[in-house]
Design a protein around this motif. Sequence first.
Motif, mmCIF file in Angstrom:
data_model
loop_
_atom_site.group_PDB
_atom_site.id
_atom_site.type_symbol
_atom_site.label_atom_id
_atom_site.label_comp_id
_atom_site.label_asym_id
_atom_site.label_seq_id
_atom_site.Cartn_x
_atom_site.Cartn_y
_atom_site.Cartn_z
ATOM 1 N N GLU A 6 -121.535 7.119 60.018
ATOM 2 C CA GLU A 6 -120.203 6.357 59.253
ATOM 3 C C GLU A 6 -120.135 6.674 58.298
ATOM 4 O O GLU A 6 -118.811 6.331 57.321
ATOM 5 C CB GLU A 6 -120.004 5.108 59.641
ATOM 6 C CG GLU A 6 -117.835 4.422 59.713
ATOM 7 C CD GLU A 6 -117.799 3.538 60.863
ATOM 8 O OE1 GLU A 6 -116.943 2.940 61.298
ATOM 9 O OE2 GLU A 6 -118.715 4.356 62.088
ATOM 10 N N MET A 7 -120.751 6.735 56.981
ATOM 11 C CA MET A 7 -120.854 6.657 55.852
ATOM 12 C C MET A 7 -120.927 7.609 55.297
ATOM 13 O O MET A 7 -120.771 8.014 54.042
ATOM 14 C CB MET A 7 -121.434 5.006 55.554
ATOM 15 C CG MET A 7 -120.777 4.072 55.666
ATOM 16 S SD MET A 7 -119.604 3.741 54.852
ATOM 17 C CE MET A 7 -119.221 2.179 55.886
ATOM 18 N N GLY A 8 -120.993 8.940 56.253
ATOM 19 C CA GLY A 8 -121.995 10.444 55.317
ATOM 20 C C GLY A 8 -121.128 11.524 55.801
ATOM 21 O O GLY A 8 -121.319 12.530 54.970
ATOM 22 N N LEU A 9 -120.725 11.124 57.131
ATOM 23 C CA LEU A 9 -120.200 12.273 57.923
ATOM 24 C C LEU A 9 -119.129 12.262 57.194
ATOM 25 O O LEU A 9 -118.073 11.711 58.153
ATOM 26 C CB LEU A 9 -120.599 12.718 59.427
ATOM 27 C CG LEU A 9 -120.176 13.784 60.467
ATOM 28 C CD1 LEU A 9 -120.816 15.258 59.641
ATOM 29 C CD2 LEU A 9 -120.299 13.337 61.385
ATOM 30 N N PRO A 10 -118.129 13.683 57.317
ATOM 31 C CA PRO A 10 -116.517 13.703 56.989
ATOM 32 C C PRO A 10 -115.892 13.333 58.563
ATOM 33 O O PRO A 10 -116.761 13.664 59.423
ATOM 34 C CB PRO A 10 -116.317 15.169 56.301
ATOM 35 C CG PRO A 10 -118.020 15.643 55.592
ATOM 36 C CD PRO A 10 -119.515 14.927 56.588
ATOM 37 N N GLY A 11 -114.535 13.081 58.108
ATOM 38 C CA GLY A 11 -114.265 12.513 59.674
ATOM 39 C C GLY A 11 -113.606 13.633 59.998
ATOM 40 O O GLY A 11 -113.748 14.064 61.294
ATOM 41 N N ARG A 12 -113.276 15.331 59.481
ATOM 42 C CA ARG A 12 -113.053 16.093 60.198
ATOM 43 C C ARG A 12 -114.871 17.095 61.366
ATOM 44 O O ARG A 12 -113.896 17.394 62.395
ATOM 45 C CB ARG A 12 -113.484 17.253 59.270
ATOM 46 C CG ARG A 12 -113.795 17.330 58.654
ATOM 47 C CD ARG A 12 -113.710 19.026 57.148
ATOM 48 N NE ARG A 12 -114.604 19.628 56.565
ATOM 49 C CZ ARG A 12 -116.193 19.992 57.500
ATOM 50 N NH1 ARG A 12 -115.682 20.409 58.450
ATOM 51 N NH2 ARG A 12 -117.025 20.208 56.441
ATOM 52 N N LEU A 13 -115.427 16.082 60.891
ATOM 53 C CA LEU A 13 -116.382 16.522 62.565
ATOM 54 C C LEU A 13 -117.034 15.129 63.344
ATOM 55 O O LEU A 13 -118.220 15.129 63.406
ATOM 56 C CB LEU A 13 -118.085 17.010 61.209
ATOM 57 C CG LEU A 13 -117.515 17.550 60.496
ATOM 58 C CD1 LEU A 13 -118.710 18.223 59.302
ATOM 59 C CD2 LEU A 13 -117.106 19.131 60.740
ATOM 60 N N ARG A 14 -116.032 13.911 62.677
ATOM 61 C CA ARG A 14 -116.728 13.243 64.029
ATOM 62 C C ARG A 14 -114.963 13.197 64.801
ATOM 63 O O ARG A 14 -114.129 13.242 64.993
ATOM 64 C CB ARG A 14 -115.961 11.813 63.573
ATOM 65 C CG ARG A 14 -117.622 11.295 62.783
ATOM 66 C CD ARG A 14 -117.031 10.157 61.597
ATOM 67 N NE ARG A 14 -117.026 10.212 60.721
ATOM 68 C CZ ARG A 14 -116.467 9.947 60.228
ATOM 69 N NH1 ARG A 14 -116.462 8.124 60.430
ATOM 70 N NH2 ARG A 14 -116.176 9.323 58.321
ATOM 71 N N ASN A 15 -115.880 13.116 66.311
ATOM 72 C CA ASN A 15 -114.695 13.174 67.517
ATOM 73 C C ASN A 15 -113.896 14.350 67.555
ATOM 74 O O ASN A 15 -112.976 14.309 67.453
ATOM 75 C CB ASN A 15 -113.842 11.994 67.333
ATOM 76 C CG ASN A 15 -114.551 10.433 67.921
ATOM 77 O OD1 ASN A 15 -116.293 11.030 68.471
ATOM 78 N ND2 ASN A 15 -114.628 9.685 66.822
ATOM 79 N N THR A 16 -114.252 15.671 67.045
ATOM 80 C CA THR A 16 -113.883 16.605 66.982
ATOM 81 C C THR A 16 -114.641 17.682 67.763
ATOM 82 O O THR A 16 -115.404 18.281 67.901
ATOM 83 C CB THR A 16 -113.158 17.522 65.155
ATOM 84 O OG1 THR A 16 -114.618 17.253 65.190
ATOM 85 C CG2 THR A 16 -112.077 16.887 64.787
ATOM 86 N N GLU A 17 -113.873 19.150 68.391
ATOM 87 C CA GLU A 17 -114.521 20.190 68.773
ATOM 88 C C GLU A 17 -115.977 20.615 67.538
ATOM 89 O O GLU A 17 -116.807 20.704 68.523
ATOM 90 C CB GLU A 17 -113.696 21.292 68.917
ATOM 91 C CG GLU A 17 -112.753 20.869 70.288
ATOM 92 C CD GLU A 17 -111.039 21.730 70.237
ATOM 93 O OE1 GLU A 17 -111.906 23.097 70.050
ATOM 94 O OE2 GLU A 17 -111.047 22.200 71.294
ATOM 95 N N GLU A 18 -115.451 20.774 66.421
ATOM 96 C CA GLU A 18 -116.781 21.498 65.405
ATOM 97 C C GLU A 18 -117.480 20.534 65.303
ATOM 98 O O GLU A 18 -118.535 20.191 65.007
ATOM 99 C CB GLU A 18 -116.214 21.662 64.575
ATOM 100 C CG GLU A 18 -115.131 22.548 64.303
ATOM 101 C CD GLU A 18 -113.526 21.971 65.075
ATOM 102 O OE1 GLU A 18 -113.568 20.847 64.914
ATOM 103 O OE2 GLU A 18 -112.929 23.363 64.977
#
Length: 395
Positions: free
Chosen positions: A154-166
């Motif tokens: 939650e503090m280190g992984l960009p939002g574009r890589l959370r709950n997306t196909e990638e």
Amino acid sequence: MAYYGGRNYNSYNSGRFHISRRFRNRAIIIAGAILILALIITLISSVFSCICTGSASTNPTVDTATLGKKKPEKKVEKPKADNLTFKEADIKDEDSESTGTFDGEYYIWNTKVFESFKGVKSNAKSYAKLINGAKDTLGLKTNVYSIIMPTHIEMGLPGRLRNTEEGIKTNSEADYIKNAYSNYSKKVKYINCYNQLSEHCNEYIYFDSDHNPTALGGYYVYKAFTEATKKKAVTLGECKESTVENFYGWYNNVTDSELAVDTVHYWDFPYNMNNTITTAEGDTDSTYSCYNKEAETGSNAFSVFLYGNNPLEVIKSENKKAEGKIAIVHDSTGCPVVPYFTYNYEEVYSVDLRSYEGSLKTLCQENDIDNVLIINDTVGSIDTEKFDKLSNILK
């Protein structure tokens, strides 16, 4: 007897007197009736007037002088931010095209490991029930504080890589913590450390190869506590920084990927202390610090904090500003947090929920401890084994 024109005078005056009195009585009655009638009419008029006035007040006459003019807007006070307001981390993402890969259930991005969070509302409620029960057990005289820490994802992984196909599917830890805190009893004092970590998300607050926070991350958790309890926090500028290089964290044991090599930082305080350690075997040992300065590099470097997994440590601080006692119940996530509390409390009882087999209530009663802090991260709070161990301590 005088006699006028065939009439008896005395008889005549006597009859006239009786006739006059009858007329006066009738006049009084009539006047009274008129007066009562007048009062009734006045009363009816007053009531009617009030009704009309009330009706008019609900439909006031329009002031033609104000037509066409904009009425001044009323100032609406913004609601104050409460302790359940969470600020999303603005994670630095220099290469917005890069994606990660899976190594088993773990997501690897930029040689950093991220673990999915699977907690739901029912988990949050169960954990809240456990903490509420701890307060009931410890009683009114004991202050019970709770910290639920977010994890690195939650503090280190960009939002574009959370709950997306990638990216990786993960539940919101902010929502989970909010659900848990919302179900706490008013007697429990929860600490929102989420925002402190969020504000410093681009600093080295989590290890890249391990699931634990760094000492810097632990400091911001501690600082959230001091702010919530109106205490003065020690500043890192007052302390001496030291490091243990080449830390290979826990994720190296469960993944085959090449991971980042971490460095363990810690800060020595400007005062002395005495630390009595009770080992899992029941032996006791005393040392002058809460840091194991002889910790070796490699996989055991994290043991610099509190000498590793010991059931109980009693740290007596010689800081002149410290007062009172606190017991801190935690697993490894709390190890980098605990040492800072020696600045504020004369005695800090570090209780490792993974190995301590005693009763927290008994510990508090026997040592006159009136403050208890329970630290867990979101993943630890839904871990069945840790949940059960914590339950046993809190009975």
